[in-house]
Design an enzyme around this catalytic site. Structure first.
Site, PDB file in Angstrom:
ATOM      1  N   ALA A  56       0.830  -1.205   0.000  1.00 44.90           N
ATOM      2  CA  ALA A  56       0.000   0.000   0.000  1.00 44.90           C
ATOM      3  C   ALA A  56       0.862   1.251   0.000  1.00 44.90           C
ATOM      4  O   ALA A  56       1.768   1.398   0.830  1.00 44.90           O
ATOM      5  CB  ALA A  56      -0.925   0.000   1.210  1.00 44.90           C
ATOM      6  N   HIS A  57       0.574   2.173  -0.917  1.00 40.01           N
ATOM      7  CA  HIS A  57       1.336   3.408  -1.000  1.00 40.01           C
ATOM      8  C   HIS A  57       0.592   4.397  -1.884  1.00 40.01           C
ATOM      9  O   HIS A  57      -0.404   4.062  -2.519  1.00 40.01           O
ATOM     10  CB  HIS A  57       2.731   3.150  -1.568  1.00 40.01           C
ATOM     11  CG  HIS A  57       2.712   2.627  -2.974  1.00 40.01           C
ATOM     12  ND1 HIS A  57       2.320   1.342  -3.282  1.00 40.01           N
ATOM     13  CD2 HIS A  57       3.017   3.214  -4.159  1.00 40.01           C
ATOM     14  CE1 HIS A  57       2.402   1.158  -4.596  1.00 40.01           C
ATOM     15  NE2 HIS A  57       2.812   2.290  -5.151  1.00 40.01           N
ATOM     16  N   ALA A  58       1.081   5.614  -1.904  1.00 41.13           N
ATOM     17  CA  ALA A  58       0.569   6.648  -2.798  1.00 41.13           C
ATOM     18  C   ALA A  58       1.764   7.475  -3.260  1.00 41.13           C
ATOM     19  O   ALA A  58       2.917   7.191  -2.901  1.00 41.13           O
ATOM     20  CB  ALA A  58      -0.461   7.510  -2.089  1.00 41.13           C
TER      21      ALA A  58
END
Length: 272
Positions: free
Chosen positions: A67-69
């Site tokens: 999970a990342h942005a």
């Protein structure tokens, strides 16, 4: 460059977490990033929005979501969080669901965490290490595996042997002086594309082609502009749809930590 132990403090590890769905699983990972000072709370919403907009491409291996942005003002410093779920949840990925491990990444830029991502990719591709991570009794035991103190076998999940059977000694592409480029692509260019880049570079090294093919991890927008420089693009199914027709072959890889799958993709690219 930062090592895994530098980016993942014990306080950012939670084991056997309950989550009703993928959003709750990401919120758990994002909450740990915030609690340990890596991000502001807004970053968790950015990670969720990334999946809503780009699909479940962050599920890069069976049972594993990264999970990342994009780097943003909500990121205070580069850091990781680690959430092992009590019960796996569905992210909507056709091949790699359900997910039992969510690793959260907050990145200030695309460079500081490269070494840590390479180390994590190697661990997750090793059956004994992956099993040790899944069975770790507490955060300290998990960090011991991440530090390489236990659980590593040096074997690949696909072959049960050290390494992947490759083409070392095969004729390099375009002759000895040629240098080709392959792009690995994800939504933001700072997370999942680095995992795939690391796996591809390992395969190229086993083939003896590392001097002749360079690998660049990038995002979807940049990839469209850089496609003319490349001989091929390797990416997820969701990102391949987003890219569309870019003038070079786009190959879908389901498991970004699988040397065997990437080996097949490279053979298809060069017809060897």
């Amino acid at each position: 460059m930062a090592a895994l132990s530098d980016l993942l403090p014990v306080a950012a590890v939670r084991l056997d977490v309950r989550a009703a769905d993928w959003r709750e699983a990401i919120r758990a990972a994002g909450g740990l990033l915030t609690e340990t000072g890596a991000t502001a709370g807004a970053y968790t919403a950015e990670m969720i929005r990334n999946v809503e907009e780009n699909g479940p491409y962050i599920v890069i291996a069976p049972g594993f979501a990264f999970a990342h942005a994009r780097p943003s003002p909500a990121v205070h410093r580069t850091g990781l969080s680690w959430v092992r779920l009590e019960q796996p949840v569905e992210f909507g990925h056709a091949s790699n669901d359900p997910v039992h491990l969510v690793v959260g990444l907050a990145a200030e830029d695309s460079g500081a965490h490269t070494a840590a991502m390479a180390a994590l990719a190697k661990l997750l591709a090793d059956p004994a290490a992956a099993r040790a991570l899944q069975e770790a009794a507490d955060p300290e035991a998990l960090r011991a595996v991440l530090a390489g103190e236990t659980g590593k076998s040096g074997e690949t999940a696909e072959t049960g042997e050290t390494g992947v059977a490759g083409e070392r000694g095969a004729r390099p592409p375009g002759g000895a002086a040629a240098v080709h480029k392959i792009l690995t692509v994800c939504g933001n260019g700072v997370g999942t594309s680095l995992f795939l880049k690391n796996t591809l570079e390992q395969v190229l090294d086993r083939w003896g082609w590392a001097r002749h093919v360079t690998v660049e991890a990038t995002d979807t927008i940049s990839a469209k502009g850089k496609a003319s420089e490349a001989v091929a693009i390797l990416t997820s199914r969701e990102i391949a749809r987003t890219l569309g027709e870019v003038g070079v072959p786009v190959t879908v890889v389901e498991d970004f930590t699988s040397g065997r799958e990437v080996d097949r993709a490279l053979r298809a690219t060069y017809d060897v």
